[in-house]
Design an enzyme around this catalytic site. Structure first.
Site, PDB file in Angstrom:
ATOM      1  NE  ARG A  23     -80.630  85.431  13.607  1.00 32.23           N
ATOM      2  CZ  ARG A  23     -79.351  85.294  13.975  1.00 32.23           C
ATOM      3  NH1 ARG A  23     -78.669  86.332  14.425  1.00 32.23           N
ATOM      4  NH2 ARG A  23     -78.767  84.112  13.889  1.00 32.23           N
ATOM      5  CD  GLN A  47     -57.268  88.188 -12.050  1.00 33.78           C
ATOM      6  OE1 GLN A  47     -56.089  88.386 -12.330  1.00 33.78           O
ATOM      7  NE2 GLN A  47     -58.212  88.103 -12.971  1.00 33.78           N
ATOM      8  CG  ASN A  49     -61.510  86.880 -12.356  1.00 39.48           C
ATOM      9  OD1 ASN A  49     -60.821  87.848 -12.048  1.00 39.48           O
ATOM     10  ND2 ASN A  49     -61.035  85.875 -13.061  1.00 39.48           N
ATOM     11  NE  ARG A  59     -70.265  85.259 -19.338  1.00 38.55           N
ATOM     12  CZ  ARG A  59     -70.142  86.447 -19.919  1.00 38.55           C
ATOM     13  NH1 ARG A  59     -69.082  86.699 -20.673  1.00 38.55           N
ATOM     14  NH2 ARG A  59     -71.051  87.388 -19.742  1.00 38.55           N
ATOM     15  CG  HIS A  62     -62.676  80.521 -21.376  1.00 40.67           C
ATOM     16  ND1 HIS A  62     -63.481  81.425 -20.716  1.00 40.67           N
ATOM     17  CD2 HIS A  62     -62.968  80.640 -22.699  1.00 40.67           C
ATOM     18  CE1 HIS A  62     -64.225  82.068 -21.608  1.00 40.67           C
ATOM     19  NE2 HIS A  62     -63.937  81.610 -22.812  1.00 40.67           N
ATOM     20  CE  LYS A  72     -60.404  79.789 -14.863  1.00 40.11           C
ATOM     21  NZ  LYS A  72     -61.192  79.791 -16.112  1.00 40.11           N
ATOM     22  CG  HIS A 119     -64.604  76.693 -15.884  1.00 39.00           C
ATOM     23  ND1 HIS A 119     -64.868  78.044 -15.793  1.00 39.00           N
ATOM     24  CD2 HIS A 119     -65.551  76.073 -15.138  1.00 39.00           C
ATOM     25  CE1 HIS A 119     -65.913  78.232 -15.008  1.00 39.00           C
ATOM     26  NE2 HIS A 119     -66.346  77.056 -14.602  1.00 39.00           N
ATOM     27  CE1 TYR A 132     -64.866  81.583 -13.767  1.00 37.71           C
ATOM     28  CE2 TYR A 132     -66.139  83.525 -13.202  1.00 37.71           C
ATOM     29  CZ  TYR A 132     -65.892  82.459 -14.046  1.00 37.71           C
ATOM     30  OH  TYR A 132     -66.669  82.280 -15.153  1.00 37.71           O
ATOM     31  CD  GLU A 143     -56.106  83.574 -18.858  1.00 36.47           C
ATOM     32  OE1 GLU A 143     -57.317  83.676 -19.128  1.00 36.47           O
ATOM     33  OE2 GLU A 143     -55.594  83.997 -17.811  1.00 36.47           O
ATOM     34  NE  ARG A 167     -60.405  84.067 -25.694  1.00 34.23           N
ATOM     35  CZ  ARG A 167     -60.123  83.694 -24.467  1.00 34.23           C
ATOM     36  NH1 ARG A 167     -60.922  84.041 -23.464  1.00 34.23           N
ATOM     37  NH2 ARG A 167     -59.053  82.980 -24.201  1.00 34.23           N
ATOM     38  CG  ASP A 168     -66.014  81.838 -25.672  1.00 37.22           C
ATOM     39  OD1 ASP A 168     -64.772  81.841 -25.590  1.00 37.22           O
ATOM     40  OD2 ASP A 168     -66.765  82.035 -24.704  1.00 37.22           O
TER      41      ASP A 168
END
Length: 207
Positions: A23, A47, A49, A59, A62, A72, A119, A132, A143, A167-168
């Site tokens: 199943r 939160q 995400n 990515r 951070h 996280k 991360h 997340y 951040e 940004r990165d």
């Protein structure tokens, strides 16, 4: 569910037990009690995400100011990524070291990343989808990011031409972040985590 600490203090790999039949499949992908037993305190859920990335997207790296930091719990619900955790805590015995864990929709592993760690990840498939669970809400002024292609870190990203956000791509190197005072301190991170209350919240004075 198996939980093991990686070679960086505060980074954990979680492997769930999957129960399948014709199943489909069922599993517990998060258990607050088992995670708390392993890491020493519960994860406060502030939160949730979700991110979707094309193959070759990178990515990160951070991180957030400590306090309050942002722990996280990350898993991949579709496709596959290589998830990377970097120790950017000044004074840590493993400062500058990184660990990589494959997260995918087959083994369905997760990682727990404590406050003060960096991360990032690289998508191995199109539409790689991560979820997340975060201990704090988004705080744009607290951040930061370190360039994921910094030669000092020498992260072995599995992409011939990594795709970065603006940004990165403009992020400082680890050395530049250290010189500008952006990086968290190992002792402060240890003290913050040690001061978390039984509900996972920080003490009112931020300790």
């Amino acid at each position: 569910m198996k939980i093991r600490e990686l070679g960086i203090e505060g980074a954990w790999e979680i492997t769930p037990q999957q129960h399948g039949d014709p199943r489909g499949m069922f599993m517990e992908w998060y258990r607050f009690d088992k995670l708390a037993e392993a890491v020493g305190h519960p994860l406060r859920l502030a939160q949730g995400n979700l991110s979707v990335s094309s193959r070759g997207v990178v990515r990160g790296i951070h991180f957030a100011d400590v306090p309050p930091g942002q722990a996280k719990y990350v898993t991949c619900v579709r496709g596959a990524v290589v998830d990377v955790i970097v120790d950017i805590r000044l004074g840590s015995p493993t400062f500058g070291r990184w660990e990589a864990v494959r997260l995918d929709d087959v083994d369905r592993r997760a990682v727990y990343i404590s406050e003060g760690l960096g991360h990032g990840f690289c998508a191995l498939t199109d539409d790689a989808t991560l979820t997340y669970l975060c201990s704090t809400t988004y705080n744009p002024t607290g951040e930061h990011t370190v360039h994921p292609l910094d030669p000092e870190l020498a992260i072995e990203w599995p992409a011939e031409a990594p795709q970065l956000s603006a940004r990165d791509a403009a992020a400082p190197s680890l050395a530049q972040a250290r010189e500008s005072g952006l990086l968290p301190r190992y002792g402060a991170c240890q003290a913050f985590v040690a001061g978390l209350r039984p509900d996972g919240r920080a003490e009112p004075d931020g300790r």
